[in-house]
Structures are given as C-alpha cells and as structure tokens.
Design a protein around this motif. Structure first.
Motif, PDB file in Angstrom:
ATOM      1  N   ARG A  32      -5.716   1.501  -7.651  1.00 35.32           N
ATOM      2  CA  ARG A  32      -6.012   2.678  -6.774  1.00 35.32           C
ATOM      3  C   ARG A  32      -7.467   2.707  -6.214  1.00 35.32           C
ATOM      4  N   TYR A  56      -2.448   0.422  -4.588  1.00 35.48           N
ATOM      5  CA  TYR A  56      -1.957  -0.675  -4.123  1.00 35.48           C
ATOM      6  C   TYR A  56      -1.202  -1.540  -5.159  1.00 35.48           C
ATOM      7  N   SER A 113       0.805  -1.017  -0.013  1.00 26.79           N
ATOM      8  CA  SER A 113      -0.039  -0.225  -0.107  1.00 26.79           C
ATOM      9  C   SER A 113       0.921   1.270  -0.091  1.00 26.79           C
ATOM     10  N   CYS A 114       0.521   2.130  -0.552  1.00 29.17           N
ATOM     11  CA  CYS A 114       1.177   3.617  -0.720  1.00 29.17           C
ATOM     12  C   CYS A 114       0.005   4.750  -0.462  1.00 29.17           C
ATOM     13  N   THR A 115       0.154   5.463   0.530  1.00 28.45           N
ATOM     14  CA  THR A 115      -0.736   6.557   0.904  1.00 28.45           C
ATOM     15  C   THR A 115      -0.063   7.717   1.478  1.00 28.45           C
ATOM     16  N   LYS A 157      -9.941   5.950  -0.606  1.00 27.83           N
ATOM     17  CA  LYS A 157      -9.015   5.774   0.682  1.00 27.83           C
ATOM     18  C   LYS A 157      -7.661   6.392   0.378  1.00 27.83           C
ATOM     19  N   ASN A 158      -7.690   7.300  -0.485  1.00 24.38           N
ATOM     20  CA  ASN A 158      -6.189   7.851  -0.782  1.00 24.38           C
ATOM     21  C   ASN A 158      -4.869   6.859  -0.931  1.00 24.38           C
ATOM     22  N   THR A 159      -5.046   5.762  -1.570  1.00 30.22           N
ATOM     23  CA  THR A 159      -4.160   4.637  -1.319  1.00 30.22           C
ATOM     24  C   THR A 159      -4.124   3.941  -2.661  1.00 30.22           C
TER      25      THR A 159
END
Length: 125
Positions: A72, A80, A21-23, A76-78
């Motif tokens: 993406r 994957y 995950s990248c957020t 969720k502002n994420t």
C-alpha cells in the motif's frame, strides 16, 4: 460509507504479470485494513490477500503465496496487488474490501457495505 474502486485487470499470457489497484476518493484508505478477493464462474468468492493499515502485516492464500505481493501507498490512498507468474486458474473477477486479519484469514468487517465493480483478470494463451 467506504466506496472502493478496483482497476488494473486485463488479458495476460500464462507466466505474465499484472498490478491491480484499489483506491477511494471518499475516505482516507490509511484508516483501513484492505483485502483482495476473487471469484471465478461457478466458484465461491475467496480471499486472496490482505494488508494492515501499517503496511507491515500481510496475509496470503496458499494458492498465491510466492507469486502475489500486496502493498500500500497511503500517500496515494491506494492498495496494490502485484501478480506475477500468473496461471490460467488465476482467471477471475477481483475485488477489494475492508477486512480484518485473523490468523491466516482475511475477513470482512463492519465497514463493508457492498462490493464494487471489480476488475477482470484473464490468463490465457
């Protein structure tokens, strides 16, 4: 300033799966095209995959095509990275960063300031 945080790495056996995950909490990630990069000891950092802000345009390195999937969830502002059929050669420190999709490549943009802490992926039996 865009500050990204990576998570989801770990130790997995060959053939296993992980989802990275990248957020960010400081910006709206929906404004950016995001790429995943990785670097193994003794090797250059390489682009793995990237996804446009719309989510419908993606790019993959040949080495991961068919095994990894980027997606993406802007709500969720994420962003994957689903990693399946993992191989020992996938072992690396994985990072995310703002990029542009240029042909078959994911290149850093002027929005990039620095790499985050990354998340370690280790594939071993």
């Amino acid at each position: 300033q865009l500050q990204l945080v990576e998570s989801g790495g770990g130790l997995v056996q060959p053939g296993g799966s992980l989802r990275l995950s990248c957020t960010t909490s400081g910006s709206n990630l929906a404004h950016y095209t995001i790429g995943w990069f990785r670097q193994a000891p003794g090797k250059e950092r390489e682009a793995v995959s990237c996804v446009a802000f719309s989510g419908d345009i993606t790019n993959y390195a040949d080495s991961v095509k068919g095994r990894f999937t980027i997606a993406r969830d802007n709500a969720k502002n994420t962003v994957y990275l689903q990693m399946n059929s993992l191989k020992p050669e996938d072992t690396a420190l994985y990072y995310c960063a703002p990029v542009a999709i240029v042909g078959r490549t994911c290149v850093l943009t002027t929005a990039f300031r620095s790499w985050g802490q990354g998340t370690q992926v280790t594939v071993s039996s």
